[in-house]
Design a protein around this motif. Structure first.
Motif, mmCIF file in Angstrom:
data_model
loop_
_atom_site.group_PDB
_atom_site.id
_atom_site.type_symbol
_atom_site.label_atom_id
_atom_site.label_comp_id
_atom_site.label_asym_id
_atom_site.label_seq_id
_atom_site.Cartn_x
_atom_site.Cartn_y
_atom_site.Cartn_z
ATOM 1 N N ALA A 1 0.790 -1.233 0.000
ATOM 2 C CA ALA A 1 0.000 0.000 0.000
ATOM 3 C C ALA A 1 0.819 1.279 0.000
ATOM 4 O O ALA A 1 0.348 2.318 -0.454
ATOM 5 C CB ALA A 1 -0.947 0.005 1.188
ATOM 6 N N ASN A 2 2.053 1.234 0.501
ATOM 7 C CA ASN A 2 2.864 2.447 0.555
ATOM 8 C C ASN A 2 3.984 2.447 -0.486
ATOM 9 O O ASN A 2 4.845 3.310 -0.465
ATOM 10 C CB ASN A 2 3.450 2.652 1.955
ATOM 11 N N SER A 3 3.975 1.495 -1.397
ATOM 12 C CA SER A 3 4.972 1.490 -2.472
ATOM 13 C C SER A 3 4.283 1.877 -3.772
ATOM 14 O O SER A 3 3.122 1.561 -3.984
ATOM 15 C CB SER A 3 5.661 0.133 -2.599
ATOM 16 N N TRP A 4 5.019 2.583 -4.604
ATOM 17 C CA TRP A 4 4.421 3.063 -5.850
ATOM 18 C C TRP A 4 5.234 2.655 -7.055
ATOM 19 O O TRP A 4 6.402 2.330 -6.962
ATOM 20 C CB TRP A 4 4.211 4.569 -5.827
ATOM 21 N N LYS A 5 4.582 2.708 -8.177
ATOM 22 C CA LYS A 5 5.158 2.407 -9.486
ATOM 23 C C LYS A 5 4.779 3.560 -10.406
ATOM 24 O O LYS A 5 3.659 4.052 -10.353
ATOM 25 C CB LYS A 5 4.564 1.096 -10.006
ATOM 26 N N SER A 6 5.709 4.010 -11.236
ATOM 27 C CA SER A 6 5.384 5.026 -12.234
ATOM 28 C C SER A 6 4.573 4.376 -13.349
ATOM 29 O O SER A 6 4.974 3.343 -13.885
ATOM 30 C CB SER A 6 6.658 5.626 -12.834
ATOM 31 N N VAL A 7 3.437 4.972 -13.666
ATOM 32 C CA VAL A 7 2.568 4.454 -14.723
ATOM 33 C C VAL A 7 2.153 5.613 -15.623
ATOM 34 O O VAL A 7 2.214 6.773 -15.215
ATOM 35 C CB VAL A 7 1.307 3.757 -14.136
ATOM 36 N N PRO A 8 1.730 5.337 -16.847
ATOM 37 C CA PRO A 8 1.255 6.414 -17.724
ATOM 38 C C PRO A 8 0.108 7.177 -17.058
ATOM 39 O O PRO A 8 -0.771 6.576 -16.437
ATOM 40 C CB PRO A 8 0.779 5.676 -18.980
ATOM 41 N N LYS A 9 0.159 8.482 -17.165
ATOM 42 C CA LYS A 9 -0.841 9.347 -16.529
ATOM 43 C C LYS A 9 -2.255 8.932 -16.947
ATOM 44 O O LYS A 9 -2.518 8.654 -18.103
ATOM 45 C CB LYS A 9 -0.589 10.798 -16.911
ATOM 46 N N GLY A 10 -3.139 8.860 -15.971
ATOM 47 C CA GLY A 10 -4.526 8.511 -16.225
ATOM 48 C C GLY A 10 -4.834 7.031 -16.159
ATOM 49 O O GLY A 10 -5.989 6.639 -16.304
ATOM 50 N N THR A 11 -3.826 6.177 -15.921
ATOM 51 C CA THR A 11 -4.073 4.733 -15.908
ATOM 52 C C THR A 11 -4.070 4.123 -14.518
ATOM 53 O O THR A 11 -4.525 3.004 -14.341
ATOM 54 C CB THR A 11 -3.040 3.979 -16.762
ATOM 55 N N CYS A 12 -3.588 4.846 -13.519
ATOM 56 C CA CYS A 12 -3.425 4.282 -12.181
ATOM 57 C C CYS A 12 -4.703 3.660 -11.642
ATOM 58 O O CYS A 12 -4.702 2.513 -11.192
ATOM 59 C CB CYS A 12 -2.902 5.344 -11.208
ATOM 60 N N THR A 13 -5.761 4.397 -11.654
ATOM 61 C CA THR A 13 -7.003 3.924 -11.032
ATOM 62 C C THR A 13 -7.733 2.863 -11.851
ATOM 63 O O THR A 13 -8.827 2.437 -11.474
ATOM 64 C CB THR A 13 -7.945 5.114 -10.739
ATOM 65 N N THR A 14 -7.110 2.405 -12.934
ATOM 66 C CA THR A 14 -7.676 1.294 -13.701
ATOM 67 C C THR A 14 -6.890 0.001 -13.476
ATOM 68 O O THR A 14 -7.320 -1.060 -13.908
ATOM 69 C CB THR A 14 -7.685 1.604 -15.218
ATOM 70 N N LEU A 15 -5.738 0.107 -12.785
ATOM 71 C CA LEU A 15 -4.886 -1.060 -12.559
ATOM 72 C C LEU A 15 -5.319 -1.811 -11.302
ATOM 73 O O LEU A 15 -5.740 -1.214 -10.316
ATOM 74 C CB LEU A 15 -3.427 -0.619 -12.422
ATOM 75 N N GLU A 16 -5.184 -3.139 -11.318
ATOM 76 C CA GLU A 16 -5.568 -3.971 -10.182
ATOM 77 C C GLU A 16 -4.667 -3.730 -8.974
ATOM 78 O O GLU A 16 -3.458 -3.598 -9.095
ATOM 79 C CB GLU A 16 -5.501 -5.452 -10.568
ATOM 80 N N SER A 17 -5.269 -3.694 -7.802
ATOM 81 C CA SER A 17 -4.553 -3.667 -6.534
ATOM 82 C C SER A 17 -5.331 -4.530 -5.555
ATOM 83 O O SER A 17 -6.446 -4.189 -5.163
ATOM 84 C CB SER A 17 -4.430 -2.250 -5.979
ATOM 85 N N LYS A 18 -4.751 -5.639 -5.159
ATOM 86 C CA LYS A 18 -5.443 -6.572 -4.267
ATOM 87 C C LYS A 18 -5.513 -6.073 -2.830
ATOM 88 O O LYS A 18 -6.215 -6.661 -2.013
ATOM 89 C CB LYS A 18 -4.784 -7.942 -4.340
ATOM 90 N N THR A 19 -4.797 -5.000 -2.501
ATOM 91 C CA THR A 19 -4.816 -4.475 -1.139
ATOM 92 C C THR A 19 -5.600 -3.175 -1.011
ATOM 93 O O THR A 19 -5.887 -2.739 0.091
ATOM 94 C CB THR A 19 -3.382 -4.230 -0.632
ATOM 95 N N SER A 20 -5.936 -2.546 -2.105
ATOM 96 C CA SER A 20 -6.632 -1.261 -2.098
ATOM 97 C C SER A 20 -8.104 -1.435 -1.730
ATOM 98 O O SER A 20 -8.734 -2.415 -2.126
ATOM 99 C CB SER A 20 -6.530 -0.629 -3.490
ATOM 100 N N PRO A 21 -8.664 -0.480 -1.002
ATOM 101 C CA PRO A 21 -10.096 -0.554 -0.664
ATOM 102 C C PRO A 21 -10.998 -0.602 -1.898
ATOM 103 O O PRO A 21 -12.082 -1.174 -1.853
ATOM 104 C CB PRO A 21 -10.354 0.733 0.133
ATOM 105 N N THR A 22 -10.536 -0.025 -3.010
ATOM 106 C CA THR A 22 -11.349 -0.019 -4.227
ATOM 107 C C THR A 22 -10.998 -1.168 -5.168
ATOM 108 O O THR A 22 -11.678 -1.375 -6.161
ATOM 109 C CB THR A 22 -11.146 1.301 -5.002
ATOM 110 N N GLY A 23 -9.905 -1.868 -4.875
ATOM 111 C CA GLY A 23 -9.443 -2.934 -5.763
ATOM 112 C C GLY A 23 -8.633 -2.420 -6.939
ATOM 113 O O GLY A 23 -8.250 -3.169 -7.817
ATOM 114 N N LYS A 24 -8.376 -1.106 -6.950
ATOM 115 C CA LYS A 24 -7.623 -0.461 -8.033
ATOM 116 C C LYS A 24 -6.478 0.342 -7.434
ATOM 117 O O LYS A 24 -6.475 0.676 -6.242
ATOM 118 C CB LYS A 24 -8.528 0.478 -8.840
ATOM 119 N N GLY A 25 -5.504 0.697 -8.267
ATOM 120 C CA GLY A 25 -4.393 1.522 -7.833
ATOM 121 C C GLY A 25 -4.880 2.860 -7.297
ATOM 122 O O GLY A 25 -5.970 3.316 -7.644
#
Length: 102
Positions: free
Chosen positions: A69-93
């Motif tokens: 949850a506290n580590s980040w990855k650089s991603v193309p702008k506008g794509t973060c909240t579409t990527l899967e995150s199994k620990t995020s409350p929303t299930g997305k980055g």
């Protein structure tokens, strides 16, 4: 020029051209303009985070678990909240560090 000299020069030219082409192909993944990428928290795999990961980590490649949850990855702008995150409350980055869901 002899045939051997011509072949040697041709091989060297080909090797240089190939090396240059491969170097140029790597540029888009390493040379991002500041406005083209964003930090995306909770999407990096273990040891694959980018720098400044947060408490318990020191820099790139130091995340201790997948989707930390506290580590980040650089991603193309506008794509973060579409990527899967199994620990995020929303299930997305997330665009900021978060408290992982239970």
């Amino acid at each position: 020029m002899s045939t051997t000299t011509t072949r040697t020069l041709s091989a060297a030219t080909l090797a240089l051209a190939l090396g240059s082409a491969l170097s140029m192909a790597a540029l888009p993944t390493t040379a991002h303009a500041a406005g083209d990428v964003e930090k995306c928290f909770g999407v990096a795999m273990k040891g694959k985070n980018d720098c400044a990961a947060g408490a318990g980590t020191t820099c790139a490649g130091t995340s201790t678990k997948d989707f930390q949850a506290n580590s980040w990855k650089s991603v193309p702008k506008g794509t973060c909240t579409t990527l899967e995150s199994k620990t995020s409350p929303t299930g997305k980055g997330q665009l900021e560090a978060f408290t992982p869901k239970a």
